[in-house]
Design a protein around this motif. Structure first.
Motif, short mmCIF file in Angstrom:
data_model
loop_
_atom_site.label_atom_id
_atom_site.label_comp_id
_atom_site.label_asym_id
_atom_site.label_seq_id
_atom_site.Cartn_x
_atom_site.Cartn_y
_atom_site.Cartn_z
N HIS A 56 7.97 2.56 -11.08
CA HIS A 56 6.58 2.68 -10.67
C HIS A 56 6.20 1.53 -9.73
CE1 HIS A 56 2.23 3.32 -10.97
NE2 HIS A 56 2.15 2.02 -11.13
N ARG A 57 6.58 0.32 -10.08
CA ARG A 57 6.26 -0.84 -9.25
C ARG A 57 6.95 -0.74 -7.89
NH1 ARG A 57 4.86 -6.53 -10.82
NH2 ARG A 57 5.35 -7.85 -9.04
N ALA A 58 8.21 -0.32 -7.87
CA ALA A 58 8.94 -0.17 -6.61
C ALA A 58 8.27 0.87 -5.72
CB ALA A 58 10.40 0.20 -6.88
N GLN A 59 7.82 1.98 -6.32
CA GLN A 59 7.14 3.02 -5.55
C GLN A 59 5.83 2.51 -4.99
OE1 GLN A 59 8.21 6.01 -4.59
NE2 GLN A 59 6.30 6.37 -3.51
N GLU A 108 -5.14 -10.45 -5.18
CA GLU A 108 -5.10 -11.83 -4.71
C GLU A 108 -5.40 -11.93 -3.22
OE1 GLU A 108 -1.76 -14.20 -5.90
OE2 GLU A 108 -1.53 -13.00 -7.71
N TYR A 109 -5.06 -10.89 -2.48
CA TYR A 109 -5.30 -10.89 -1.04
C TYR A 109 -5.49 -9.46 -0.56
CZ TYR A 109 -0.50 -9.31 -0.54
OH TYR A 109 0.65 -8.57 -0.63
N LEU A 110 -6.02 -9.35 0.66
CA LEU A 110 -6.22 -8.05 1.29
C LEU A 110 -5.66 -8.06 2.70
CD1 LEU A 110 -10.00 -7.34 0.54
CD2 LEU A 110 -8.05 -6.21 -0.51
N GLN A 111 -5.22 -6.90 3.13
CA GLN A 111 -4.92 -6.66 4.54
C GLN A 111 -6.18 -5.99 5.08
OE1 GLN A 111 -2.12 -7.76 5.79
NE2 GLN A 111 -1.09 -8.18 3.87
N LEU A 112 -6.75 -6.53 6.16
CA LEU A 112 -8.08 -6.13 6.58
C LEU A 112 -8.13 -5.84 8.07
CD1 LEU A 112 -10.97 -6.07 5.27
CD2 LEU A 112 -11.19 -8.43 5.99
N TRP A 113 -8.74 -4.70 8.42
CA TRP A 113 -8.97 -4.32 9.81
C TRP A 113 -10.46 -4.12 10.02
CZ3 TRP A 113 -5.16 -2.37 6.74
CH2 TRP A 113 -3.84 -2.49 7.19
N ARG A 114 -10.93 -4.48 11.20
CA ARG A 114 -12.33 -4.19 11.58
C ARG A 114 -12.27 -3.10 12.64
NH1 ARG A 114 -17.63 -5.26 9.93
NH2 ARG A 114 -18.96 -5.01 11.73
N LEU A 122 -6.75 -2.85 2.62
CA LEU A 122 -5.67 -2.37 1.77
C LEU A 122 -5.36 -3.49 0.79
CD1 LEU A 122 -3.70 0.02 1.46
CD2 LEU A 122 -2.14 -1.20 3.00
N GLY A 123 -5.50 -3.19 -0.49
CA GLY A 123 -5.30 -4.21 -1.52
C GLY A 123 -4.14 -3.85 -2.42
N LEU A 124 -3.41 -4.87 -2.83
CA LEU A 124 -2.27 -4.69 -3.71
C LEU A 124 -2.38 -5.66 -4.87
CD1 LEU A 124 0.55 -3.37 -4.18
CD2 LEU A 124 1.51 -5.28 -2.87
N TYR A 125 -2.38 -5.13 -6.09
CA TYR A 125 -2.40 -5.94 -7.30
C TYR A 125 -1.02 -5.90 -7.92
CZ TYR A 125 -2.87 -7.05 -12.22
OH TYR A 125 -2.67 -7.58 -13.46
N LEU A 126 -0.46 -7.06 -8.14
CA LEU A 126 0.83 -7.18 -8.82
C LEU A 126 0.68 -8.08 -10.03
CD1 LEU A 126 3.14 -7.87 -5.74
CD2 LEU A 126 2.91 -5.73 -6.99
N GLU A 127 1.08 -7.58 -11.18
CA GLU A 127 1.07 -8.43 -12.38
C GLU A 127 2.07 -9.56 -12.20
OE1 GLU A 127 2.03 -6.49 -16.02
OE2 GLU A 127 0.11 -5.47 -16.12
N GLY A 130 4.77 -9.15 -15.45
CA GLY A 130 5.07 -7.79 -15.86
C GLY A 130 5.22 -6.90 -14.64
N PRO A 131 5.52 -5.64 -14.89
CA PRO A 131 5.79 -4.73 -13.78
C PRO A 131 4.56 -4.02 -13.23
CG PRO A 131 6.33 -3.68 -15.84
CD PRO A 131 5.87 -5.07 -16.17
N GLY A 132 3.35 -4.37 -13.69
CA GLY A 132 2.15 -3.68 -13.25
C GLY A 132 1.93 -3.79 -11.74
N CYS A 133 1.43 -2.70 -11.16
CA CYS A 133 1.21 -2.65 -9.72
C CYS A 133 0.15 -1.61 -9.44
CB CYS A 133 2.51 -2.28 -9.01
SG CYS A 133 2.40 -2.26 -7.23
N GLU A 134 -0.83 -1.96 -8.58
CA GLU A 134 -1.86 -1.00 -8.19
C GLU A 134 -2.18 -1.20 -6.72
OE1 GLU A 134 -6.31 0.45 -9.52
OE2 GLU A 134 -5.18 -0.87 -10.83
N LEU A 135 -2.37 -0.09 -6.02
CA LEU A 135 -2.67 -0.09 -4.59
C LEU A 135 -4.04 0.55 -4.40
CD1 LEU A 135 -1.64 -0.52 -1.66
CD2 LEU A 135 -0.59 1.75 -1.83
N SER A 136 -4.91 -0.11 -3.62
CA SER A 136 -6.24 0.44 -3.41
C SER A 136 -6.65 0.29 -1.95
CB SER A 136 -7.26 -0.28 -4.31
OG SER A 136 -7.34 -1.65 -3.97
N ALA A 137 -7.65 1.08 -1.57
CA ALA A 137 -8.21 1.02 -0.21
C ALA A 137 -9.72 0.97 -0.32
CB ALA A 137 -7.79 2.24 0.60
N VAL A 138 -10.32 0.20 0.59
CA VAL A 138 -11.77 0.09 0.68
C VAL A 138 -12.16 0.33 2.13
CG1 VAL A 138 -13.78 -1.44 0.43
CG2 VAL A 138 -11.88 -1.61 -1.19
#
Length: 145
Positions: A56-59, A108-114, A122-127, A130-138
């Protein structure tokens, strides 16, 4: 979901008007001045199958890298911003605008375009432990914290 699906979702959020009140959808939440979507959600850790968690984390990481490449090709290199100071301010009680509050709490950080009058993040959360990982967009018209 595929990278192509995520790209269509981001494009749709970028093109869509912002609602007057907070509303939930299948892809996330929108409110005055923002749309936020979870592209690759963290999985339930009740299942201790470490192989599944690592896959899951690799994906999630692969989807992040693919979207980053596609969005950078389209809009140029993103601005990478650390959310450390916003996290500290939020912990100290400062109110962070809803467009950013959940993202600040999880990344912890964002990739940001104006792009025009909107920010695309584009945000990435990595535990860390542990192997937790979440990808989000705003997509928002509200300036980053």
């Amino acid at each position: 979901m595929t990278t192509a699906h995520h790209l269509r979702l981001i494009d749709g959020m970028h093109a869509r008007a912002f609602p007057a009140e907070r509303v939930r959808s299948d892809s996330g939440v929108s409110g005055p001045g923002y749309h936020r979507a979870s592209l690759h959600a963290d999985i339930d850790h009740w299942d201790d199958d470490e192989t599944a968690l690592l896959e899951h984390r690799a994906q999630c990481l692969a989807e992040h890298d693919a979207l980053l490449t596609l969005l950078s090709t389209r809009w140029g290199e993103p601005q990478m911003i650390s959310l450390w100071s916003a996290q500290e301010r939020m912990t100290a009680g400062e109110e962070i605008p809803e467009a950013w509050a959940e993202t600040v709490a999880g990344c912890e950080y964002l990739q940001l375009w104006r792009i025009g009058d909107r920010w695309i993040a584009l945000g990435l959360y990595l535990e860390e432990e542990g192997p937790g990982c979440e990808l989000s967009a705003v997509v928002t018209e509200i300036d980053p914290p």
